[in-house]
Design a protein around this motif. Structure first.
Motif, PDB file in Angstrom:
ATOM      1  N   PRO A 314    -104.108  30.501  23.225  1.00 52.09           N
ATOM      2  CA  PRO A 314    -103.696  29.389  24.095  1.00 52.09           C
ATOM      3  C   PRO A 314    -104.466  29.340  25.417  1.00 52.09           C
ATOM      4  CG  PRO A 314    -101.824  30.844  23.613  1.00 52.09           C
ATOM      5  CD  PRO A 314    -102.973  31.357  22.842  1.00 52.09           C
ATOM      6  N   TRP A 315    -104.820  30.522  25.930  1.00 50.67           N
ATOM      7  CA  TRP A 315    -105.607  30.570  27.176  1.00 50.67           C
ATOM      8  C   TRP A 315    -106.956  29.887  26.957  1.00 50.67           C
ATOM      9  CZ3 TRP A 315    -110.365  32.834  28.248  1.00 50.67           C
ATOM     10  CH2 TRP A 315    -110.712  32.910  29.596  1.00 50.67           C
ATOM     11  N   TYR A 316    -107.585  30.200  25.835  1.00 51.64           N
ATOM     12  CA  TYR A 316    -108.887  29.592  25.528  1.00 51.64           C
ATOM     13  C   TYR A 316    -108.744  28.082  25.316  1.00 51.64           C
ATOM     14  CZ  TYR A 316    -112.767  27.954  22.753  1.00 51.64           C
ATOM     15  OH  TYR A 316    -113.800  27.198  22.283  1.00 51.64           O
ATOM     16  N   TYR A 317    -107.746  27.675  24.516  1.00 54.03           N
ATOM     17  CA  TYR A 317    -107.550  26.236  24.249  1.00 54.03           C
ATOM     18  C   TYR A 317    -107.413  25.473  25.553  1.00 54.03           C
ATOM     19  CZ  TYR A 317    -106.693  27.011  19.241  1.00 54.03           C
ATOM     20  OH  TYR A 317    -106.815  27.338  17.920  1.00 54.03           O
ATOM     21  N   LYS A 318    -106.573  25.997  26.445  1.00 50.55           N
ATOM     22  CA  LYS A 318    -106.360  25.277  27.696  1.00 50.55           C
ATOM     23  C   LYS A 318    -107.635  25.309  28.546  1.00 50.55           C
ATOM     24  CE  LYS A 318    -103.225  24.429  31.437  1.00 50.55           C
ATOM     25  NZ  LYS A 318    -102.696  25.172  32.571  1.00 50.55           N
ATOM     26  N   SER A 319    -108.343  26.415  28.537  1.00 51.55           N
ATOM     27  CA  SER A 319    -109.571  26.527  29.336  1.00 51.55           C
ATOM     28  C   SER A 319    -110.604  25.463  28.943  1.00 51.55           C
ATOM     29  CB  SER A 319    -110.194  27.919  29.183  1.00 51.55           C
ATOM     30  OG  SER A 319    -109.366  28.896  29.769  1.00 51.55           O
ATOM     31  N   VAL A 320    -110.695  25.180  27.647  1.00 53.52           N
ATOM     32  CA  VAL A 320    -111.711  24.205  27.217  1.00 53.52           C
ATOM     33  C   VAL A 320    -111.144  22.790  27.107  1.00 53.52           C
ATOM     34  CG1 VAL A 320    -113.216  25.847  26.054  1.00 53.52           C
ATOM     35  CG2 VAL A 320    -111.355  24.766  24.765  1.00 53.52           C
ATOM     36  N   GLY A 321    -109.861  22.608  27.436  1.00 52.48           N
ATOM     37  CA  GLY A 321    -109.303  21.249  27.476  1.00 52.48           C
ATOM     38  C   GLY A 321    -108.668  20.793  26.181  1.00 52.48           C
ATOM     39  N   LEU A 322    -108.378  21.729  25.270  1.00 51.32           N
ATOM     40  CA  LEU A 322    -107.733  21.351  24.006  1.00 51.32           C
ATOM     41  C   LEU A 322    -106.223  21.350  24.165  1.00 51.32           C
ATOM     42  CD1 LEU A 322    -109.186  23.124  20.860  1.00 51.32           C
ATOM     43  CD2 LEU A 322    -109.046  20.695  21.329  1.00 51.32           C
ATOM     44  N   GLU A 323    -105.570  20.398  23.516  1.00 52.45           N
ATOM     45  CA  GLU A 323    -104.099  20.348  23.545  1.00 52.45           C
ATOM     46  C   GLU A 323    -103.531  21.544  22.794  1.00 52.45           C
ATOM     47  OE1 GLU A 323    -101.622  17.378  23.313  1.00 52.45           O
ATOM     48  OE2 GLU A 323    -102.846  16.053  24.567  1.00 52.45           O
ATOM     49  N   LEU A 324    -102.434  22.085  23.307  1.00 52.58           N
ATOM     50  CA  LEU A 324    -101.766  23.161  22.578  1.00 52.58           C
ATOM     51  C   LEU A 324    -100.742  22.531  21.639  1.00 52.58           C
ATOM     52  CD1 LEU A 324    -100.895  25.482  25.600  1.00 52.58           C
ATOM     53  CD2 LEU A 324    -102.916  25.569  24.149  1.00 52.58           C
ATOM     54  N   ASN A 325    -100.938  22.736  20.357  1.00 52.07           N
ATOM     55  CA  ASN A 325     -99.975  22.210  19.391  1.00 52.07           C
ATOM     56  C   ASN A 325     -99.148  23.360  18.852  1.00 52.07           C
ATOM     57  OD1 ASN A 325    -100.711  19.520  19.519  1.00 52.07           O
ATOM     58  ND2 ASN A 325    -102.416  19.856  18.096  1.00 52.07           N
ATOM     59  N   GLU A 326     -97.870  23.366  19.197  1.00 46.83           N
ATOM     60  CA  GLU A 326     -97.024  24.450  18.713  1.00 46.83           C
ATOM     61  C   GLU A 326     -96.719  24.220  17.246  1.00 46.83           C
ATOM     62  OE1 GLU A 326     -93.503  26.516  20.955  1.00 46.83           O
ATOM     63  OE2 GLU A 326     -92.665  25.114  19.507  1.00 46.83           O
ATOM     64  N   GLU A 327     -96.973  25.247  16.438  1.00 45.31           N
ATOM     65  CA  GLU A 327     -96.644  25.185  15.018  1.00 45.31           C
ATOM     66  C   GLU A 327     -95.268  25.802  14.827  1.00 45.31           C
ATOM     67  OE1 GLU A 327     -99.448  25.902  11.363  1.00 45.31           O
ATOM     68  OE2 GLU A 327    -100.010  27.231  13.002  1.00 45.31           O
ATOM     69  N   THR A 328     -94.507  25.284  13.886  1.00 43.97           N
ATOM     70  CA  THR A 328     -93.206  25.890  13.604  1.00 43.97           C
ATOM     71  C   THR A 328     -93.035  26.075  12.097  1.00 43.97           C
ATOM     72  OG1 THR A 328     -92.195  23.709  13.504  1.00 43.97           O
ATOM     73  CG2 THR A 328     -92.031  24.868  15.608  1.00 43.97           C
ATOM     74  N   ALA A 329     -92.066  26.917  11.745  1.00 47.94           N
ATOM     75  CA  ALA A 329     -91.733  27.092  10.322  1.00 47.94           C
ATOM     76  C   ALA A 329     -90.237  27.379  10.202  1.00 47.94           C
ATOM     77  CB  ALA A 329     -92.548  28.231   9.716  1.00 47.94           C
ATOM     78  N   ILE A 330     -89.743  27.161   8.995  1.00 49.33           N
ATOM     79  CA  ILE A 330     -88.329  27.432   8.707  1.00 49.33           C
ATOM     80  C   ILE A 330     -88.213  28.883   8.268  1.00 49.33           C
ATOM     81  CG2 ILE A 330     -86.410  26.840   7.173  1.00 49.33           C
ATOM     82  CD1 ILE A 330     -87.844  24.090   6.789  1.00 49.33           C
ATOM     83  N   LEU A 331     -87.288  29.593   8.866  1.00 54.48           N
ATOM     84  CA  LEU A 331     -87.069  30.987   8.469  1.00 54.48           C
ATOM     85  C   LEU A 331     -86.518  31.003   7.035  1.00 54.48           C
ATOM     86  CD1 LEU A 331     -87.301  33.827   9.701  1.00 54.48           C
ATOM     87  CD2 LEU A 331     -84.948  33.576  10.506  1.00 54.48           C
ATOM     88  N   GLY A 332     -87.153  31.808   6.178  1.00 45.11           N
ATOM     89  CA  GLY A 332     -86.786  31.802   4.759  1.00 45.11           C
ATOM     90  C   GLY A 332     -85.689  32.789   4.396  1.00 45.11           C
ATOM     91  N   GLU A 333     -85.332  33.684   5.327  1.00 48.92           N
ATOM     92  CA  GLU A 333     -84.296  34.707   5.062  1.00 48.92           C
ATOM     93  C   GLU A 333     -83.584  35.023   6.368  1.00 48.92           C
ATOM     94  OE1 GLU A 333     -86.054  38.376   3.695  1.00 48.92           O
ATOM     95  OE2 GLU A 333     -86.984  37.334   1.991  1.00 48.92           O
ATOM     96  N   GLU A 387     -78.938  37.620  15.679  1.00 48.44           N
ATOM     97  CA  GLU A 387     -78.902  37.138  14.285  1.00 48.44           C
ATOM     98  C   GLU A 387     -79.736  35.863  14.173  1.00 48.44           C
ATOM     99  OE1 GLU A 387     -77.325  38.759  11.998  1.00 48.44           O
ATOM    100  OE2 GLU A 387     -76.041  40.082  13.205  1.00 48.44           O
ATOM    101  N   PHE A 388     -80.640  35.859  13.235  1.00 47.53           N
ATOM    102  CA  PHE A 388     -81.466  34.681  12.976  1.00 47.53           C
ATOM    103  C   PHE A 388     -81.207  34.267  11.536  1.00 47.53           C
ATOM    104  CE2 PHE A 388     -83.336  37.366  16.151  1.00 47.53           C
ATOM    105  CZ  PHE A 388     -83.617  36.478  17.181  1.00 47.53           C
ATOM    106  N   LYS A 389     -80.814  33.000  11.362  1.00 48.58           N
ATOM    107  CA  LYS A 389     -80.334  32.584  10.042  1.00 48.58           C
ATOM    108  C   LYS A 389     -81.414  31.844   9.262  1.00 48.58           C
ATOM    109  CE  LYS A 389     -76.177  34.115  10.392  1.00 48.58           C
ATOM    110  NZ  LYS A 389     -75.989  35.403   9.697  1.00 48.58           N
ATOM    111  N   LYS A 390     -81.381  32.086   7.956  1.00 45.12           N
ATOM    112  CA  LYS A 390     -82.204  31.316   7.028  1.00 45.12           C
ATOM    113  C   LYS A 390     -82.003  29.825   7.322  1.00 45.12           C
ATOM    114  CE  LYS A 390     -82.456  30.293   2.129  1.00 45.12           C
ATOM    115  NZ  LYS A 390     -82.256  30.728   0.772  1.00 45.12           N
ATOM    116  N   GLY A 391     -83.093  29.064   7.395  1.00 47.28           N
ATOM    117  CA  GLY A 391     -82.971  27.623   7.634  1.00 47.28           C
ATOM    118  C   GLY A 391     -83.241  27.238   9.086  1.00 47.28           C
ATOM    119  N   GLU A 392     -83.166  28.218  10.011  1.00 51.41           N
ATOM    120  CA  GLU A 392     -83.472  27.900  11.411  1.00 51.41           C
ATOM    121  C   GLU A 392     -84.992  27.785  11.600  1.00 51.41           C
ATOM    122  OE1 GLU A 392     -79.493  30.171  13.222  1.00 51.41           O
ATOM    123  OE2 GLU A 392     -81.464  31.065  13.572  1.00 51.41           O
ATOM    124  N   VAL A 393     -85.381  26.996  12.598  1.00 51.04           N
ATOM    125  CA  VAL A 393     -86.815  26.724  12.809  1.00 51.04           C
ATOM    126  C   VAL A 393     -87.299  27.447  14.069  1.00 51.04           C
ATOM    127  CG1 VAL A 393     -88.508  24.899  13.296  1.00 51.04           C
ATOM    128  CG2 VAL A 393     -86.668  24.487  11.653  1.00 51.04           C
TER     129      VAL A 393
END
Ligand SMILES: Nc1nc2c(c(=O)[nH]1)N[C@H]1C(S)=C(S)[C@@H](COP(=O)(O)OP(=O)(O)OC[C@H]3O[C@@H](n4cnc5c(N)ncnc54)[C@H](O)[C@@H]3O)O[C@H]1N2
Ligand code: MOO
Ligand SMILES: [Mg+2]
Length: 400
Positions: A314-333, A387-393
């Motif tokens: 993220p430091w590099y992306y911001k340094s060169v002017g690129l947008e930071l796109n946060e990726e997410t995923a669904i917890l499977g367990e 506690e982190f539940k299956k299905g949370e992002v």
């Protein structure tokens, strides 16, 4: 100790500007564009024939159809792609035209060869309806001269390379890459080609870091320094002069030979933080001088790896002017994690019904570098929950 959120904010508040350079466009893949690319002419630049066939005057075609006349047209000539525009002299005739050719003067519709029979220089049309202007890619339809085709700060992919070529941009301005030195430390580490003794291991972290930087098209150099404070100090002193970024792995924890924090301090590097409330990667040290940013990652291989993804990227992306796109995923367990730390948990990513799902794979701690082969990413589980539940992002940092 500071939180992951605070550490990231601090990292992002100390970005650097590496400047701009002009390079041959064909070398610019993966780089960050530092100028606007505009259309040097209309797109397409002329009324472009889009089917091989014959070009006719639509009014002539319609009037013959109305009066039930034969739909036969004498062929006056051929308009090939790459030839100067020709003119239909007699509107009762037609001109054979090829895809990519300029539409001949006095014609305005193209009929495909599939819908025409040609015999003895006469083309007879076998269909009884055509549209005015059919099979023509109208001049300027895709863009007008001066239109912005690629905005500044775009990461150049194959799509942008094609546009650069078509507007004649043989040289293009891109963000300069930082000059990076990657340093491993430790007396237990030997070279890749060496046979380690019982108490030694081969160094691997510098090479994973080199490869993680290669993903960003950043070239780097590497060095290894033994656990000798004076040698560390004199080498780092010269690296600080020569490089924009220093990435270290190891020697930042509490051991007798973890000299890095004090050496960096003695060399006048301003510490921004040391130790982040996370697992793995906790003893992460970061600091800056006027010209150099120093990321000193903890030596355990997975700690170095995840911190490069979570902070240097993220430091590099911001340094060169690129947008930071946060990726997410669904917890499977379901996951339970008690310590009051952000947990960067290794996961295997799978697409389930179109959604990215993260399945935890537990290795044997931050020294188990082989476990990285079995996973694709880290899912970032916040410190304020147990506690982190299956299905949370949750956010992920992926490395595939
Ligand atoms: N008393 C404490 N001990 C440790 C703590 C702590 O809080 N208190 N933190 C632990 C954690 S968490 C980590 S992570 C490590 C970080 O240690 P260092 O950054 O000082 O790294 P080293 O001691 O130099 O090495 C740790 C480990 O990693 C291996 N290593 C180092 N460099 C490489 C390399 N280039 N390639 C492959 N492997 C590498 C090294 O051999 C060690 O096994 O400290 C804990 N201790
Ligand atoms: O932070 Mo250490 O990286 O937990 O092993
Ligand atoms: Mg140590």
């Amino acid at each position: 100790m500071i939180s992951v959120e605070k550490a990231l904010q601090t990292v992002l508040n100390s970005t650097q500007n590496f400047g701009v350079e002009e390079i041959p466009f064909i070398k610019s893949f993966g780089r960050i564009l530092k100028e606007e690319i505009t259309a040097d002419r209309d797109f397409p630049p002329f009324n472009r024939v889009s089917m091989d066939g014959i070009a006719v005057d639509f009014n002539e075609f319609s009037s013959r159809l109305r009066s039930n006349k034969q739909l036969s047209f004498n062929i006056e000539g051929i308009q090939a792609a790459g030839s100067k525009q020709i003119t239909l002299k007699n509107s009762e005739n037609c001109i054979e035209v090829m895809t990519g050719a300029v539409l001949p003067n006095n014609t305005n519709s193209v009929i495909r060869y599939e819908d025409v029979t040609i015999e003895n220089g006469v083309a007879t049309i076998n269909i009884d309806a055509i549209n005015d202007g059919q099979n023509i890619h109208i001049k300027g339809k895709d863009g007008a001269v001066g239109d912005i085709l690629i905005p500044q700060n775009t990461k150049i992919s194959a799509a942008e390379i094609g546009v650069l070529a078509t507007v004649g941009k043989s040289f293009v301005k891109v963000a300069k890459q930082p000059k990076v030195m990657i340093v491993s430390t430790g007396d237990e580490l030997v070279g890749v080609d060496e046979i380690p003794l019982e108490h030694q291991i081969r160094r691997s972290n510098v090479f994973t870091l080199v490869s993680l930087l290669e993903r960003l098209n950043i070239p780097s150099e590497t060095a290894h320094i033994t656990d000798d404070k004076q040698v560390l100090k004199s080498k780092i002193e010269s690296y600080l002069q020569e490089y924009d970024v220093l990435l270290f792995s190891g020697a930042v924890s509490k051991g007798k030979f973890d000299f890095l924090p004090e050496v960096l301090d003695e060399l006048g590097v301003e510490k921004l933080f040391h130790t982040v409330a996370q697992r793995p990667g906790k003893p992460f040290w970061m600091g800056t001088t006027k010209t150099c940013t120093v990321f000193a990652f903890p030596g355990n291989p997975i700690s170095t790896f995840v911190n490069c993804l979570a902070y240097f990227y993220p430091w590099y992306y911001k340094s060169v002017g690129l947008e930071l796109n946060e990726e997410t995923a669904i917890l499977g367990e379901d996951v339970t994690f008690k310590p009051n730390l952000t947990y960067f948990l290794q996961v295997k990513l799978e697409r389930e019904k179109g959604f990215l799902t993260a399945f935890p794979i537990l290795g044997n701690g931050s020294g188990d570098l082989a476990s990285l082969v079995k996973t694709d990413a880290f899912i970032q589980l916040p410190s304020d929950k147990i506690e982190f539940k299956k299905g949370e992002v949750y956010p992920i940092v992926s490395y595939r």
